[in-house]
Every structure is written in structure tokens, then in C-alpha cells.
Design a protein around this motif. Structure first.
Motif, PDB file in Angstrom:
ATOM      1  N   ASN A  49       0.828  -1.212   0.000  1.00 42.93           N
ATOM      2  CA  ASN A  49       0.000   0.000   0.000  1.00 42.93           C
ATOM      3  C   ASN A  49       0.858   1.256   0.000  1.00 42.93           C
ATOM      4  N   LYS A  50       1.898   1.258   0.821  1.00 44.87           N
ATOM      5  CA  LYS A  50       2.777   2.437   0.883  1.00 44.87           C
ATOM      6  C   LYS A  50       3.426   2.704  -0.473  1.00 44.87           C
ATOM      7  N   LEU A  51       3.865   1.652  -1.137  1.00 40.89           N
ATOM      8  CA  LEU A  51       4.482   1.819  -2.449  1.00 40.89           C
ATOM      9  C   LEU A  51       3.475   2.288  -3.494  1.00 40.89           C
ATOM     10  N   VAL A  52       2.306   1.660  -3.523  1.00 44.02           N
ATOM     11  CA  VAL A  52       1.285   2.059  -4.501  1.00 44.02           C
ATOM     12  C   VAL A  52       0.854   3.500  -4.242  1.00 44.02           C
ATOM     13  N   ASP A  53       0.678   3.885  -2.986  1.00 43.92           N
ATOM     14  CA  ASP A  53       0.341   5.273  -2.664  1.00 43.92           C
ATOM     15  C   ASP A  53       1.360   6.231  -3.276  1.00 43.92           C
ATOM     16  N   ARG A  54       2.631   5.923  -3.073  1.00 46.83           N
ATOM     17  CA  ARG A  54       3.697   6.806  -3.567  1.00 46.83           C
ATOM     18  C   ARG A  54       3.735   6.834  -5.089  1.00 46.83           C
ATOM     19  N   VAL A  55       3.602   5.668  -5.726  1.00 49.87           N
ATOM     20  CA  VAL A  55       3.603   5.628  -7.191  1.00 49.87           C
ATOM     21  C   VAL A  55       2.445   6.451  -7.737  1.00 49.87           C
ATOM     22  N   LEU A  56       1.257   6.275  -7.196  1.00 50.05           N
ATOM     23  CA  LEU A  56       0.100   7.023  -7.691  1.00 50.05           C
ATOM     24  C   LEU A  56       0.291   8.525  -7.503  1.00 50.05           C
ATOM     25  N   GLN A  57       0.761   8.906  -6.340  1.00 51.33           N
ATOM     26  CA  GLN A  57       0.996  10.331  -6.047  1.00 51.33           C
ATOM     27  C   GLN A  57       2.021  10.922  -7.013  1.00 51.33           C
ATOM     28  N   GLU A  58       3.120  10.254  -7.191  1.00 53.43           N
ATOM     29  CA  GLU A  58       4.186  10.765  -8.055  1.00 53.43           C
ATOM     30  C   GLU A  58       3.783  10.749  -9.525  1.00 53.43           C
ATOM     31  N   ALA A  59       3.018   9.754  -9.937  1.00 52.71           N
ATOM     32  CA  ALA A  59       2.568   9.697 -11.328  1.00 52.71           C
ATOM     33  C   ALA A  59       1.667  10.895 -11.648  1.00 52.71           C
ATOM     34  N   VAL A  60       0.792  11.234 -10.723  1.00 52.71           N
ATOM     35  CA  VAL A  60      -0.074  12.407 -10.914  1.00 52.71           C
ATOM     36  C   VAL A  60       0.777  13.682 -10.960  1.00 52.71           C
ATOM     37  N   LEU A  61       1.740  13.803 -10.045  1.00 53.23           N
ATOM     38  CA  LEU A  61       2.626  14.969 -10.047  1.00 53.23           C
ATOM     39  C   LEU A  61       3.431  15.070 -11.336  1.00 53.23           C
ATOM     40  N   SER A  62       3.703  13.938 -11.950  1.00 55.02           N
ATOM     41  CA  SER A  62       4.439  13.915 -13.217  1.00 55.02           C
ATOM     42  C   SER A  62       3.536  14.180 -14.420  1.00 55.02           C
ATOM     43  N   GLY A  63       2.232  14.368 -14.179  1.00 49.89           N
ATOM     44  CA  GLY A  63       1.314  14.777 -15.234  1.00 49.89           C
ATOM     45  C   GLY A  63       0.523  13.670 -15.901  1.00 49.89           C
ATOM     46  N   TYR A  64       0.620  12.451 -15.391  1.00 48.94           N
ATOM     47  CA  TYR A  64      -0.109  11.359 -16.019  1.00 48.94           C
ATOM     48  C   TYR A  64      -1.584  11.388 -15.642  1.00 48.94           C
ATOM     49  N   LYS A  65      -2.418  11.044 -16.615  1.00 53.12           N
ATOM     50  CA  LYS A  65      -3.869  11.001 -16.415  1.00 53.12           C
ATOM     51  C   LYS A  65      -4.361   9.574 -16.220  1.00 53.12           C
ATOM     52  N   LYS A  66      -3.569   8.604 -16.687  1.00 53.81           N
ATOM     53  CA  LYS A  66      -3.967   7.202 -16.605  1.00 53.81           C
ATOM     54  C   LYS A  66      -2.749   6.374 -16.207  1.00 53.81           C
TER      55      LYS A  66
END
Length: 151
Positions: A95-112
Motif C-alpha cells: 500500500n505504501k508503495l502504490v500510494d507513492r507511485v500514484l501520487q508521483e505519477a499524478v505529479l508527473s502529469g499522467y492522467k492514466k
């Protein structure tokens, strides 16, 4: 105490490669279609930008898990290699890893964000469903029978 940090190259290269090789060895299928040796040679270049990142879960100075995302196009990335060593499981580190990946992916501009799950990884599938991922036609290539694809 566990913490999630971004892998920094070249400092973390050995730990990332050790975890990636452990992940590959943990599967019951042949992942050679991924051309891992070629990818491993270029990890620092591929994952040092804002477009693609690798994260490590650390317990003290020791890395016990990893996860990554990589750019597919300007709006889509793929979550890859979410892995926790067996000795560190049971602490919600996935969960901690997925949380971080999702957060960083959004910050990097990804929509999907897309991913694939091998049929043997039941716990991972349950984890991704808990985040609202839904089955989707393949966006990436994975020829392993029974693999499911999610966004």
C-alpha cells in the motif's frame, strides 16, 4: 520503521537490481520476453527523470521492497514491479508503495496508470482492486497466459 524513498542512481542501483532479480525469480513463469538484461543496463537513464521513477521501501538502510512507474506516452504510465520481500510482508508496504507511485505519477502529469498482473499474484490483484483499478484491454505487451490488465 519503514519509509518509501525514490531510488537515486548510481547509489541505489545494486539494491534495485537485487530486488528486481528476486522478483523475477519469485515467479513461476518465464519473463524473458521483457528483455530484462537490456532494461537493467539502462535503468539509471530510464528512471532518473520525472517521467519514470523507481521507489524503494527501506527498513533502516536495507531495501525490502520496490515499485516503479514508466512513461508510455504523455498521459499514460505503467506501474511496474511492485515487490515486497517475503520477510517484510504483512506491514502494508505494498500500500505504501502504490500510494507513492500514484501520487508521483499524478505529479508527473499522467492522467492514466495501467498495469498488468500475473495470475499467481493474488495479493497484488486484491491490492490493485482496493485502489479502484478495473480490468481493461491490454495497453502493454505481456504474453503470459492468464495475465490481467488494469487501469
Amino acid at each position: 520503521m519503514f519509509k518509501v524513498v525514490r531510488a537515486v542512481f548510481p547509489d541505489d542501483l545494486k539494491e534495485v537490481l537485487d530486488l528486481y532479480r528476486e522478483y523475477i525469480a519469485s515467479t513461476s513463469v518465464d519473463l524473458s520476453f521483457q528483455d530484462n538484461d537490456q532494461e537493467f543496463t539502462h535503468l539509471p537513464e530510464k528512471y532518473s527523470s520525472e517521467e519514470s521513477k523507481i521507489f524503494l521501501v527501506k527498513k533502516g538502510r536495507k531495501s525490502v521492497g520496490c515499485a516503479a512507474f514508466r512513461r508510455l506516452d504523455e498521459s499514460v504510465c505503467e506501474m511496474k514491479r511492485v515487490y515486497i520481500q517475503p520477510s517484510a510482508r504483512g506491514h502494508k508496504l505494498g500500500n505504501k508503495l502504490v500510494d507513492r507511485v500514484l501520487q508521483e505519477a499524478v505529479l508527473s502529469g499522467y492522467k492514466k496508470i495501467c498495469l498488468d498482473v500475473l495470475p499467481e499474484f493474488k495479493a497484488a490483484l486484491k491490492l490493485y482492486r482496493s485502489y479502484g483499478f478495473v480490468e481493461h484491454p491490454p495497453i502493454t505487451n505481456n504474453p503470459i497466459s492468464g495475465t490481467s490488465f488494469w487501469v
